[in-house]
Design an enzyme around this catalytic site. Structure first.
Site, PDB file in Angstrom:
ATOM      1  N   GLY A 273       0.845  -1.342   0.085  1.00 18.30           N
ATOM      2  CA  GLY A 273      -0.027  -0.031  -0.183  1.00 18.30           C
ATOM      3  C   GLY A 273       0.761   1.211  -0.032  1.00 18.30           C
TER       4      GLY A 273
ATOM      5  N   ARG B  53       0.978  -5.109  -5.699  1.00 14.65           N
ATOM      6  CA  ARG B  53       1.082  -6.231  -5.088  1.00 14.65           C
ATOM      7  C   ARG B  53       1.570  -7.261  -6.218  1.00 14.65           C
ATOM      8  NH1 ARG B  53      -3.037  -3.832  -1.560  1.00 14.65           N
ATOM      9  NH2 ARG B  53      -1.706  -3.099   0.327  1.00 14.65           N
TER      10      ARG B  53
ATOM     11  N   ASP C 116       5.703  -5.005   5.951  1.00 13.50           N
ATOM     12  CA  ASP C 116       6.391  -6.295   6.370  1.00 13.50           C
ATOM     13  C   ASP C 116       6.317  -7.356   5.187  1.00 13.50           C
ATOM     14  OD1 ASP C 116       3.712  -6.835   6.508  1.00 13.50           O
ATOM     15  OD2 ASP C 116       3.954  -8.046   8.391  1.00 13.50           O
ATOM     16  N   GLY C 117       5.274  -7.467   4.447  1.00 10.24           N
ATOM     17  CA  GLY C 117       5.478  -8.367   3.072  1.00 10.24           C
ATOM     18  C   GLY C 117       6.607  -8.067   2.069  1.00 10.24           C
ATOM     19  N   SER C 118       6.600  -7.024   1.764  1.00 14.94           N
ATOM     20  CA  SER C 118       7.698  -6.342   1.196  1.00 14.94           C
ATOM     21  C   SER C 118       9.253  -6.406   1.636  1.00 14.94           C
ATOM     22  CB  SER C 118       7.559  -4.623   0.945  1.00 14.94           C
ATOM     23  OG  SER C 118       6.444  -4.309   0.205  1.00 14.94           O
TER      24      SER C 118
ATOM     25  N   THR D 274       4.338   2.575   5.363  1.00 11.83           N
ATOM     26  CA  THR D 274       3.043   2.248   5.623  1.00 11.83           C
ATOM     27  C   THR D 274       2.393   3.058   6.540  1.00 11.83           C
ATOM     28  OG1 THR D 274       1.393   0.379   6.381  1.00 11.83           O
ATOM     29  CG2 THR D 274       3.699   0.370   7.132  1.00 11.83           C
TER      30      THR D 274
ATOM     31  N   ASP E  13       0.133   2.248   8.615  1.00 15.83           N
ATOM     32  CA  ASP E  13      -0.524   1.555   9.761  1.00 15.83           C
ATOM     33  C   ASP E  13       0.188   1.301  10.840  1.00 15.83           C
ATOM     34  OD1 ASP E  13      -2.231   0.515   7.779  1.00 15.83           O
ATOM     35  OD2 ASP E  13      -1.348  -1.305   7.306  1.00 15.83           O
TER      36      ASP E  13
ATOM     37  N   ASP F 220       2.446  -0.641  11.783  1.00 18.58           N
ATOM     38  CA  ASP F 220       2.379  -2.170  12.344  1.00 18.58           C
ATOM     39  C   ASP F 220       3.603  -2.878  12.155  1.00 18.58           C
ATOM     40  OD1 ASP F 220       2.583  -2.160   9.479  1.00 18.58           O
ATOM     41  OD2 ASP F 220       1.015  -3.695   9.433  1.00 18.58           O
TER      42      ASP F 220
ATOM     43  N   GLY G 273      -5.692   0.337   9.438  1.00 17.57           N
ATOM     44  CA  GLY G 273      -4.468  -0.109  10.337  1.00 17.57           C
ATOM     45  C   GLY G 273      -4.251  -1.445  10.197  1.00 17.57           C
ATOM     46  N   ARG G 274      -5.075  -2.123   9.181  1.00 17.57           N
ATOM     47  CA  ARG G 274      -5.057  -3.788   9.301  1.00 17.57           C
ATOM     48  C   ARG G 274      -5.628  -4.429  10.757  1.00 17.57           C
ATOM     49  NH1 ARG G 274      -2.891  -6.056   4.414  1.00 17.57           N
ATOM     50  NH2 ARG G 274      -1.653  -4.792   3.471  1.00 17.57           N
TER      51      ARG G 274
HETATM   52  P1  ADP Z   1       3.284  -4.751   2.674  1.00 16.06           P
HETATM   53  O1  ADP Z   1       4.411  -4.470   2.056  1.00 16.06           O
HETATM   54  O2  ADP Z   1       2.595  -3.329   2.819  1.00 16.06           O
HETATM   55  O3  ADP Z   1       3.275  -5.578   3.824  1.00 16.06           O
HETATM   56  P2  ADP Z   1       1.895  -6.745   1.170  1.00 16.06           P
HETATM   57  O4  ADP Z   1       1.842  -7.782   2.042  1.00 16.06           O
HETATM   58  O5  ADP Z   1       0.868  -6.650  -0.088  1.00 16.06           O
HETATM   59  O6  ADP Z   1       2.291  -5.152   1.608  1.00 16.06           O
HETATM   60  O7  ADP Z   1       3.260  -7.246   0.306  1.00 16.06           O
HETATM   61  C1  ADP Z   1       3.856  -6.353  -0.844  1.00 16.06           C
HETATM   62  C2  ADP Z   1       4.382  -7.355  -1.757  1.00 16.06           C
HETATM   63  O8  ADP Z   1       5.609  -7.909  -1.131  1.00 16.06           O
HETATM   64  C3  ADP Z   1       3.612  -8.625  -2.324  1.00 16.06           C
HETATM   65  O9  ADP Z   1       2.687  -8.296  -3.142  1.00 16.06           O
HETATM   66  C4  ADP Z   1       4.727  -9.538  -2.819  1.00 16.06           C
HETATM   67  O10 ADP Z   1       5.136  -9.251  -4.085  1.00 16.06           O
HETATM   68  C5  ADP Z   1       5.731  -9.225  -1.772  1.00 16.06           C
HETATM   69  N1  ADP Z   1       5.737 -10.078  -0.512  1.00 16.06           N
HETATM   70  C6  ADP Z   1       5.134 -10.435   0.586  1.00 16.06           C
HETATM   71  N2  ADP Z   1       5.085 -11.281   1.203  1.00 16.06           N
HETATM   72  C7  ADP Z   1       6.042 -12.125   0.515  1.00 16.06           C
HETATM   73  C8  ADP Z   1       6.887 -13.319   0.923  1.00 16.06           C
HETATM   74  N3  ADP Z   1       6.707 -13.830   1.926  1.00 16.06           N
HETATM   75  N4  ADP Z   1       7.721 -13.514   0.053  1.00 16.06           N
HETATM   76  C9  ADP Z   1       8.176 -12.949  -0.963  1.00 16.06           C
HETATM   77  N5  ADP Z   1       7.403 -11.778  -1.434  1.00 16.06           N
HETATM   78  C10 ADP Z   1       6.515 -11.279  -0.536  1.00 16.06           C
HETATM   79  O1  F6P Z   2      -1.383  -1.221   4.703  1.00 22.86           O
HETATM   80  C1  F6P Z   2      -2.199  -0.084   4.471  1.00 22.86           C
HETATM   81  C2  F6P Z   2      -3.811  -0.190   4.167  1.00 22.86           C
HETATM   82  O2  F6P Z   2      -4.295   0.998   3.860  1.00 22.86           O
HETATM   83  C3  F6P Z   2      -4.212  -0.849   5.374  1.00 22.86           C
HETATM   84  O3  F6P Z   2      -4.651   0.011   6.473  1.00 22.86           O
HETATM   85  C4  F6P Z   2      -5.607  -1.313   4.927  1.00 22.86           C
HETATM   86  O4  F6P Z   2      -6.097  -2.600   5.619  1.00 22.86           O
HETATM   87  C5  F6P Z   2      -5.075  -1.848   3.535  1.00 22.86           C
HETATM   88  O5  F6P Z   2      -3.902  -1.106   3.197  1.00 22.86           O
HETATM   89  C6  F6P Z   2      -6.060  -1.573   2.268  1.00 22.86           C
HETATM   90  O6  F6P Z   2      -5.712  -1.999   1.219  1.00 22.86           O
HETATM   91  P1  F6P Z   2      -6.131  -2.049  -0.216  1.00 22.86           P
HETATM   92  O7  F6P Z   2      -5.462  -0.557  -0.571  1.00 22.86           O
HETATM   93  O8  F6P Z   2      -5.713  -2.993  -1.081  1.00 22.86           O
HETATM   94  O9  F6P Z   2      -7.527  -1.948  -0.286  1.00 22.86           O
END
Ligand code: ADP
Ligand code: F6P
Length: 319
Positions: free
Chosen positions: A11, A72, A103-105, A125, A127, A129, A170-171
């Protein structure tokens, strides 16, 4: 280290542009070549990579969103996808990558570093978080956006002597609700870390009315959710009119606050320092006002620490 790249992922968050600007200009200052990657890991896999100069990040520090755009990418979660990404980076001569996201990124960045690309993560982010850092880039702006909305809702709620239930993002993290609730003088703050009791909430609302409160503001974190249903229930139990407002993606936009611009600039600068020192698999955070770095795995393993004290203060002060 000769060439570094920067991408934004997950996000978007206000202040991401300030971080990109800092990475580009700090990198150039160190004599590095700096590349921008569009649309996060998705753009990496499709080779959307271009060189950046000082001018390419002009006039963005004040803008919300991300000029690199974000996405994503499911493919990057696979080993094959990441190998493809690492190869593309090598093809472009990129040795170091700054990933701005959540954290995902960071998981993606950590796995990429195992494939020979030096990576540094910046917490982008709204959030807040990521427990390893006191604040994430975008949080302060989002909280101020919520605050502005709360101030407006207070006007209309007071005029109608209504209950206003405001659902914020804020998830699973209640920080936006907590900070905005405290700063906005909300009567109740409902966060996933604490849960809530419906009867207790209704009692607080009724007691507030008896003490002469003209309105009642309830900030509800999306980790609990259900603002519309809660408003109906509150109206049914208390007999006081209640309205629900879901602020939604408005919270993700807007010009970043001074705090977010400064934080993003300091963090972006630090990321380049780390890469030029040959460090990899690090994340940058702010701890007690100081910019620090930490191993990605260690940072992601730190458990969430909800600020109970702040929650209690908000409760006492709203009485
Ligand atoms: P955020 O970084 O805000 O937590 P996401 O969880 O959607 O957002 O993760 C963003 C991108 O990071 C995902 O679409 C994916 O490309 C990559 N990613 C997330 N989790 C993993 C993972 N466990 N291993 C590798 N890449 C990941
Ligand atoms: O991680 C940021 C955030 O805005 C969260 O607060 C919310 O749950 C989520 O992303 C919304 O995601 P999307 O933009 O995919 O609707």
């Amino acid at each position: 280290m000769k060439t570094i790249a920067v991408l934004t992922s997950g996000g978007d968050a206000p202040g991401m542009n300030a971080a990109i600007r800092a990475v580009v200009r700090a990198g150039l200052d160190k004599g590095l070549k700096v590349m921008g990657i569009q649309r996060g890991y998705s753009g990496l896999l499709s080779g959307e990579i271009f060189p950046m100069d000082r001018h390419s990040v002009a006039d963005i520090i004040q803008r919300g969103g991300t000029m690199l755009r974000t996405a994503r990418c499911e493919e990057f979660k696979t080993e094959a996808g990441r190998k493809k990404g690492a190869n593309i980076l090598k093809t472009f001569g990129i040795d170091g990558l700054v990933v701005i996201g959540g954290d995902g990124s960071f998981h993606g960045a950590q796995l990429l570093s195992k494939l020979g690309i030096a990576t540094v993560g910046l917490p982008g982010t709204i959030d807040n978080d990521l427990p390893y850092t006191d604040y994430t880039i975008g949080f302060d702006t989002a909280v101020n956006t919520v605050l502005d909305a709360i101030n407006k809702l207070r006007d209309t709620s007071t005029s109608h002597e209504r209950v206003s239930i405001v659902e914020v993002m804020g998830r699973n993290c209640g920080d936006i609700a907590l900070y905005a609730g405290l700063a906005g003088g909300a009567e109740s703050i409902i966060v996933p870390e604490k849960g809530y009791n419906q009867d207790e909430l209704c009692r607080t609302i009724l007691e507030g009315k008896l003490r002469g409160k003209m309105h009642n503001l309830v900030i509800l974190a999306e980790g609990i959710g259900g603002a519309d249903q809660l408003a109906e229930k509150v109206e049914e139990i208390t007999g006081i009119e209640a309205r629900a407002t879901k602020l939604g993606h408005i919270q993700r936009g807007g010009s970043p606050t001074c705090a977010d611009r400064v934080l993003a600039s300091r963090m972006g600068f630090k990321a380049v320092e780390l890469l030029s020192e040959g460090k990899s698999s690090r994340v940058v955070g702010v701890i007690d006002g100081k910019i620090e770095d930490m191993d990605i795995d260690e940072a992601l393993a730190i458990p969430r620490n909800f600020d109970e004290k702040l929650y209690d203060i908000a409760k006492i002060l709203s009485y």
